[in-house]
Structure formats: structure tokens, C-alpha cells
Enzyme design. Structure first.
Site, PDB file in Angstrom:
ATOM      1  N   LYS A  80      54.427  22.714  70.562  1.00  0.00           N
ATOM      2  CA  LYS A  80      55.773  22.431  70.050  1.00  0.00           C
ATOM      3  C   LYS A  80      56.245  21.126  70.635  1.00  0.00           C
ATOM      4  O   LYS A  80      55.828  20.734  71.741  1.00  0.00           O
ATOM      5  CB  LYS A  80      56.760  23.536  70.449  1.00  0.00           C
ATOM      6  CG  LYS A  80      57.988  23.609  69.564  1.00  0.00           C
ATOM      7  CD  LYS A  80      57.641  24.195  68.201  1.00  0.00           C
ATOM      8  CE  LYS A  80      58.870  24.337  67.326  1.00  0.00           C
ATOM      9  NZ  LYS A  80      58.531  24.968  66.034  1.00  0.00           N
ATOM     10  N   GLY A 174      70.731  33.914  57.595  1.00  0.00           N
ATOM     11  CA  GLY A 174      70.286  32.530  57.539  1.00  0.00           C
ATOM     12  C   GLY A 174      69.550  32.271  56.236  1.00  0.00           C
ATOM     13  O   GLY A 174      68.457  32.804  56.017  1.00  0.00           O
ATOM     14  N   VAL A 175      70.137  31.472  55.343  1.00  0.00           N
ATOM     15  CA  VAL A 175      69.522  31.244  54.030  1.00  0.00           C
ATOM     16  C   VAL A 175      69.229  29.754  53.847  1.00  0.00           C
ATOM     17  O   VAL A 175      69.515  29.154  52.815  1.00  0.00           O
ATOM     18  CB  VAL A 175      70.397  31.803  52.887  1.00  0.00           C
ATOM     19  CG1 VAL A 175      70.380  33.313  52.920  1.00  0.00           C
ATOM     20  CG2 VAL A 175      71.834  31.283  52.952  1.00  0.00           C
ATOM     21  N   GLY A 176      68.632  29.182  54.880  1.00  0.00           N
ATOM     22  CA  GLY A 176      68.192  27.794  54.815  1.00  0.00           C
ATOM     23  C   GLY A 176      66.814  27.700  54.195  1.00  0.00           C
ATOM     24  O   GLY A 176      66.520  28.343  53.189  1.00  0.00           O
ATOM     25  N   HIS A 177      65.936  26.920  54.825  1.00  0.00           N
ATOM     26  CA  HIS A 177      64.608  26.628  54.264  1.00  0.00           C
ATOM     27  C   HIS A 177      63.879  27.876  53.788  1.00  0.00           C
ATOM     28  O   HIS A 177      63.403  27.945  52.660  1.00  0.00           O
ATOM     29  CB  HIS A 177      63.749  25.912  55.311  1.00  0.00           C
ATOM     30  CG  HIS A 177      64.145  24.485  55.556  1.00  0.00           C
ATOM     31  ND1 HIS A 177      64.102  23.523  54.577  1.00  0.00           N
ATOM     32  CD2 HIS A 177      64.594  23.868  56.674  1.00  0.00           C
ATOM     33  CE1 HIS A 177      64.513  22.359  55.081  1.00  0.00           C
ATOM     34  NE2 HIS A 177      64.823  22.540  56.351  1.00  0.00           N
ATOM     35  N   VAL A 178      63.714  28.860  54.660  1.00  0.00           N
ATOM     36  CA  VAL A 178      62.932  30.055  54.339  1.00  0.00           C
ATOM     37  C   VAL A 178      63.803  31.179  53.793  1.00  0.00           C
ATOM     38  O   VAL A 178      63.433  31.865  52.848  1.00  0.00           O
ATOM     39  CB  VAL A 178      62.161  30.546  55.582  1.00  0.00           C
ATOM     40  CG1 VAL A 178      61.375  31.811  55.263  1.00  0.00           C
ATOM     41  CG2 VAL A 178      61.219  29.461  56.094  1.00  0.00           C
ATOM     42  N   GLY A 179      64.973  31.371  54.382  1.00  0.00           N
ATOM     43  CA  GLY A 179      65.805  32.515  54.052  1.00  0.00           C
ATOM     44  C   GLY A 179      66.180  32.616  52.594  1.00  0.00           C
ATOM     45  O   GLY A 179      66.211  33.712  52.021  1.00  0.00           O
TER      46      GLY A 179
END
Length: 351
Positions: A80, A174-179
């Protein structure tokens, strides 16, 4: 190589830091393991309160990547990098190129990808200085969501005896990139979906599109549901928040959903089935592994869908052995690392 328990520096092959006043770069790279291949891991840019917080996050995320790549059977290791700064105000081309040079100084041991605060455009800039970079031509988030959906379906079958999601309530935090992809897949499977996000307008827009309900962020953990899927930042389940959980299945793609591994035991005691995030969220890195081999999304999909049977097997093994799913999943990762053989240790700090 021990993966469970507190993070300690001796677990890592290499941890390096760099500060460049002229470009504003303040960054850390953690290479946890290259036993199975180069250490893959995203570049996270976040306004950490200080070096100690950034280091702790970097170490935990790097270790999680080793678990993820090993358990998925990939010929990759775990690493990382984090950049201390606000991606909205501090990100510049000069800073990203400096981070690319920092990555290149490790000679290919660490391979970067996207994470919070970075995307394909940033990877292309980093790639002007670093020889090997992933995610330059797209976002693997859909395949991460597809793998998570397959894993959630397997968990539902394990708990309820049927993989049918009709009428099951799922909370996506969380409904960003993946959500947002995961919420759509759950809706198509006839689940009753509730969404929440710290950016309320993002949750409301998605909910209107797919016919979901909207929760306030502080309501998500305490909402009674069949599946709770944390898909934002990690450590949402901690000693303070765990008592509020009202879910039957805890299965999200946020890295390090649990703030500490030993929370898996009280979760199991409460009858909550925890699907380890490093198993559930492996779809994206499986796609990146396929790209590194010369494949594409189409050839990656069958491999991504293997996450479903893998989750089912881990949950069955945990039940049979009377251990937590986290114990069973970690044992799988450790066994695959053991079979890879020893890897040389090269620790140090540079500035």
C-alpha cells in the site's frame, strides 16, 4: 508469516517514507509481502492528522492486501502507499510524479493502483515515472462489486438455506466507486435495498434511480437487516459501534471492516455471520491480475465469480471447525503464503 492480531513492523518486508518540500510530497509505502509476487496495492490520498495515523493506516491496508491476494490464489503480494494531503486541494501533477519516482525507487516490488483520493488519471501521471502501474485505463470497481455480490449470495445461502435474495433487506453503507454497483446488483436480484452515504445527494440520486430507500449515515449500523455491506472507509465496526449492529450477515468491501481482528469472536457469539472483507473484495484485484497477464474484463469475470464458492467454502469450514470465518479465511491465506516459500526481508526508511 503471521497475518492475524495487531500490526507489528516485523511483519513487513519494507516500509519506506519520503518527504519532498519542493513538491509537497509526504508519503509512505509499505510492502507487506512479495512471497507470491510483486506487492499490489492502491495509492490512498487522505488528510491524515499526522504521520503516525498515516503509517498505521498504510500498514493495516498493506497487510489486508496480502491476505486478499493470497486467499484469492493470485501470484501477487500485498502492499500500500499513502500520500498525506487533501486530494481536493493538495493534489498536483508535480506531487503525483514525485510519488511515481518514489514508487520506482523500489524497483518493481510495489505495484500501485487506485484508492480513495486517486483514480485512472492519477495513475497515468504516476505512470510517467513508475514503470508498472495498474488502473490507468479504467476503474475495476464493477468487478469488485460483482465479486462481492457473488460472495453475499453465498453467505445468504449459508445462513438461510437459499441463495434467493427476494425480500431480503440489504443496507449498503457508502455508494461511491463500488457501493453503487453493488446496490444495483442487489436490487436486480430483488433485494430490498437501503443506501446511505456521507454525501446525501449521492445516496438520494442512486436511490431514485434503482428504487432504494435512503438512510442517514448514523442509522446504517443500527438498522435491522439481513445484510449490512460497509463499502466506504474501514474500521466501521469497532468496540463502540458493534453493540448497535442489527444485521444477520456483515459483508462489505471496505478494507478492514473490523477495527481489530478479535472482534470476530463476539460477532460470532451474537450470531452475526461475518464475511471477511479481504475475501469479499477480491474481484477488483483479480481483474488487475488478469490485465497484468494480458487478459481483459471478459476473461476476468469467471475468476471473479469464484469468490462466491470461496465464501461458501470458508463459511462451511468455519462452521464445521467451530471457528470464526475470519480464522478460516486467514488460515487459507497463511497456507498459500507458506506454500510460496520464504521471501527475503529488506526493511528500511528513506527520506
Amino acid at each position: 508469516m503471521k497475518l492475524s492480531g495487531p500490526v507489528v513492523m516485523d511483519e513487513f518486508e519494507q516500509v519506506v517514507t519520503r518527504e519532498e518540500p519542493e513538491t509537497g510530497l509526504r508519503a509512505i509505502i509499505a510492502v507487506h509481502s512479495t512471497a507470491r509476487g510483486p506487492a499490489l496495492g492502491g495509492v490512498r490520498m487522505w488528510p491524515y492528522p499526522g504521520h503516525a495515523a498515516a503509517l498505521d493506516d498504510c500498514l493495516r491496508l498493506a497487510r489486508a492486501m496480502t491476505r486478499k491476494t493470497a486467499a484469492a490464489g493470485l501470484r501477487l503480494g500485498g502492499g500500500k502507499s499513502v500520500i498525506i494531503g487533501d486530494s481536493a486541494t493538495d493534489k498536483t501533477t508535480e506531487l503525483l510524479r514525485a510519488h511515481g519516482r518514489f514508487i520506482q525507487s523500489l524497483g518493481g516490488r510495489y505495484v500501485p493502483g487506485i484508492d480513495v483520493g486517486t483514480g485512472a488519471e492519477e495513475m497515468r501521471v504516476i505512470g510517467t515515472e513508475a514503470a508498472t502501474v495498474t488502473c490507468t485505463e479504467g476503474d475495476p470497481s464493477y468487478l469488485t462489486a460483482l465479486g462481492a455480490f457473488a460472495g453475499i449470495t453465498a453467505a445468504v445461502e449459508h445462513v438461510y438455506g437459499s441463495a434467493d435474495l427476494s425480500g431480503r433487506t440489504a443496507v449498503v453503507q457508502g455508494v461511491g466507486h463500488v457501493g453503487h454497483h453493488l446496490a444495483r446488483l442487489l436490487t436486480k436480484a430483488s433485494a430490498a435495498v437501503l443506501v446511505t452515504d456521507v454525501v446525501r445527494s449521492r445516496a438520494e440520486t442512486l436511490a431514485a434511480e434503482i428504487g432504494a430507500g435512503v438512510l442517514e449515515p448514523e442509522e446504517a449500523l443500527a438498522t435491522r437487516c439481513d445484510v449490512l455491506a460497509p463499502c466506504a472507509l474501514g474500521e466501521v465496526v469497532n468496540p463502540a459501534t458493534m453493540p448497535a449492529l442489527r444485521c444477520e450477515i456483515l459483508a462489505g468491501v471496505a478494507n478492514n471492516v473490523l477495527s481489530q481482528d478479535d472482534l470476530a469472536t463476539p460477532l460470532a457469539a451474537r450470531g452475526i455471520t461475518f464475511v471477511p472483507d479481504f475475501i469479499l473484495s477480491a474481484g477488483g484485484i483479480t481483474f488487475l491480475d488478469e490485465q497484468l497477464r494480458g487478459g481483459d474484463e471478459r476473461s476476468a469475470v469467471p475468476r471473479v465469480l469464484e469468490i462466491g464458492p470461496r465464501v461458501g467454502s470458508i463459511l462451511a469450514e468455519a462452521r464445521a471447525a467451530a471457528v470464526t470465518p475470519l480464522d478460516a479465511a486467514t488460515a487459507l491465506a497463511e497456507e498459500r503464503l507458506r506454500l510460496s516459500g520464504p521471501t527475503p526481508i529488506d526493511r528500511g526508511t528513506t527520506r
